[in-house]
Design an enzyme around this catalytic site. Sequence first.
Site, PDB file in Angstrom:
ATOM      1  N   LYS A 133      24.781  29.587  -6.477  1.00 25.88           N
ATOM      2  CA  LYS A 133      24.402  30.878  -7.062  1.00 25.88           C
ATOM      3  C   LYS A 133      25.620  31.767  -7.274  1.00 25.88           C
ATOM      4  O   LYS A 133      25.690  32.507  -8.251  1.00 25.88           O
ATOM      5  CB  LYS A 133      23.397  31.591  -6.155  1.00 25.88           C
ATOM      6  CG  LYS A 133      21.994  31.097  -6.354  1.00 25.88           C
ATOM      7  CD  LYS A 133      20.998  31.971  -5.625  1.00 25.88           C
ATOM      8  CE  LYS A 133      20.964  31.630  -4.159  1.00 25.88           C
ATOM      9  NZ  LYS A 133      19.887  32.315  -3.436  1.00 25.88           N
ATOM     10  N   GLU A 176      16.795  33.411  -0.991  1.00 27.64           N
ATOM     11  CA  GLU A 176      17.393  34.732  -0.842  1.00 27.64           C
ATOM     12  C   GLU A 176      17.416  35.346  -2.240  1.00 27.64           C
ATOM     13  O   GLU A 176      17.923  34.711  -3.179  1.00 27.64           O
ATOM     14  CB  GLU A 176      18.816  34.590  -0.295  1.00 27.64           C
ATOM     15  CG  GLU A 176      19.407  35.939  -0.002  1.00 27.64           C
ATOM     16  CD  GLU A 176      20.849  35.902   0.483  1.00 27.64           C
ATOM     17  OE1 GLU A 176      21.369  34.819   0.804  1.00 27.64           O
ATOM     18  OE2 GLU A 176      21.446  36.991   0.523  1.00 27.64           O
ATOM     19  N   ARG A 203      21.318  18.464  -0.197  1.00 26.80           N
ATOM     20  CA  ARG A 203      21.085  19.315  -1.361  1.00 26.80           C
ATOM     21  C   ARG A 203      21.347  18.524  -2.633  1.00 26.80           C
ATOM     22  O   ARG A 203      22.063  17.528  -2.645  1.00 26.80           O
ATOM     23  CB  ARG A 203      21.918  20.586  -1.298  1.00 26.80           C
ATOM     24  CG  ARG A 203      23.409  20.381  -1.215  1.00 26.80           C
ATOM     25  CD  ARG A 203      24.123  21.692  -0.889  1.00 26.80           C
ATOM     26  NE  ARG A 203      23.914  22.684  -1.912  1.00 26.80           N
ATOM     27  CZ  ARG A 203      23.486  23.934  -1.662  1.00 26.80           C
ATOM     28  NH1 ARG A 203      23.209  24.320  -0.446  1.00 26.80           N
ATOM     29  NH2 ARG A 203      23.350  24.795  -2.640  1.00 26.80           N
TER      30      ARG A 203
END
Length: 574
Positions: free
Chosen positions: A283, A48, A273
């Site tokens: 982020k 994204e 992850r």
Amino acid sequence: MLRTMSTPGKEPTAEGEAARLNFIEEIIEEHARTGKYDNRVHTRFPPEPNGYLHIGHAKSICLNFGLAEKYGGQCNLRFDDTNPTKEDVEYVESIMEDIRWLGFDWEDRLFFASDYFEQLYEYAIKLIEDGHAFVCDLNAEEMREHRGTLKSPGKNSPYRDRPMAESLELFKKMRAGEFPDGARTLRAKVDMASPNLNLRDPVLYRIAHAHHHRTGDQWCIYPMYDFTHGQSDSIERITHSICTLEFENHRPLYDWFLEKLEIYRPQQIEFARLNLSYTITSKRKLLTLVTDNHVSGWSDPRMPTLSGMRRRGYPPSAIRLFCDRIGVAKFNSVIDMQVLEKAVRDELNAQAPRRMAVLNPLKVVITNYPEGQEETLEAINNPEDQSAGTRQVPFSRELYIEREDFMEDPPKKFFRLAPGREVRLRYAYFVTCQEAVKDPQTGEIVELRCTYDPATRGGSAPDGRKVKGTLHWVSAQHAFDAEVRLYDYLFTKPNPSDVDDESQEFTANLNPDSLETRPSCKLEPSLQAAEPGKQYQFERLGYFSADPADSQPDQPVFNRIVTLRDTWAKVKGK
Ligand code: ATP
Ligand code: MG
């Protein structure tokens, strides 16, 4: 100290080949055996564009592009750009630069979820027409109240059973811009009693009169990520849609959409992850560090972003090696930062030419070396790589060594310079300290007066006598002054979110000493022309490279990439 790590995924063999398959490769090979997806392997990396890529993304990039490479398939780059208020072209551009830098290529397969907005709208229309979606007039708060909890079922929206034609008309009006933000949503009609909250009539479209970085003002309704991701994979005919574990319980919803829309179905596979100690891979939190000026920007050399690592001087091959070493697993864990630093050292040890630099200079005068005389000495560029050859290093009567390499009153294990002690100057001579000159006011040592043995040129004595210490040095008149920046971990705790009390934010754990600037270090002359981004080992100090943003021609500013394993490791004599 380096902790040995048991890698849950593949263990690289000496040749760097995977000795056994990781669980994703097993699934892919099983599909190849059964003929599912006609032996195709087509993956994608779906960022994204709402921030810069970090080391966690590198794991996903290496995995997706790596699998495509390994199985002769393809990997797309697709921006999941469904949230116009948080996204920006700056991020799109940085992401592309970072992926290329890592060494991967999407060729002509660059896609944007926003390219599919019209198709997604058509899908939504189909769901409405088939009775699987409805326009809901509840506001966000009412919707939350209807949603229920993990323990209790939700309640149906009072609009759930409104006639299909009415929903269709309202949805078209939503698109036409007839309602303000938040007035209505389009929702799927799945099951408000499902134990999986994602299936409780999730929102598919929201109204947002927001400018999109690609579609401009064409749309005032935007599809939710969950209504976009799976269908985008389907449109691109992705075979293996690899994502992180938190999407495991979104999978039933994605499959529900694909089933109701009767379209091609990729196989979603979830993996753990990457979490790395002493830093963050969120982020949102990285953005906080940037906007609150805790760092100089997304590319600050202390950031775990790929652009930060590039600026600091990490070679991309080290990041790929790291991702290969940690493998992929099905359960979450935290990888020690030392594992990443070890990969950086392993790469640079083989590649980086050696140079001499003094970060905390102390002047040394060789009293029996003739004034005005100078000579050059041969120094090996890389003991790990014969082909790197040698270079000439100037030597003269006045030198600099590290202040830490002298002690007036040394403890037993200190093998460097002390009064009356003889050491080797790397590639040069044996020198003996005769006197430490002090500032009469402060008592600080300002200069060492030493003698050298001319018979030891090159660093060994013809009479076979040994010295225990070898020091790096530079010639005072030939060295140039440069700023060197030393880095420590960005956070003081392995888990930066581990705050002492609830009123604190993760920023309370920022390391105040993460950056140390040394404004006037003394560097070997050949470093003056150092190209930004090229890595060197400064003997005994670590790996360094010239900062691409702050270096000027002939005036480099150096970043320390990483220390040597043991900062003050003994340097083997010649
Ligand atoms: P954040 O939670 O920080 O916002 P994200 O997962 O939303 O990150 P995306 O841009 O959606 O960020 O990520 C693109 C891809 O990278 C996704 O497939 C995601 O699963 C993967 N990814 C993101 N963070 C990690 C991580 N720490 N380890 C492995 N893969 C990751
Ligand atoms: Mg995401």
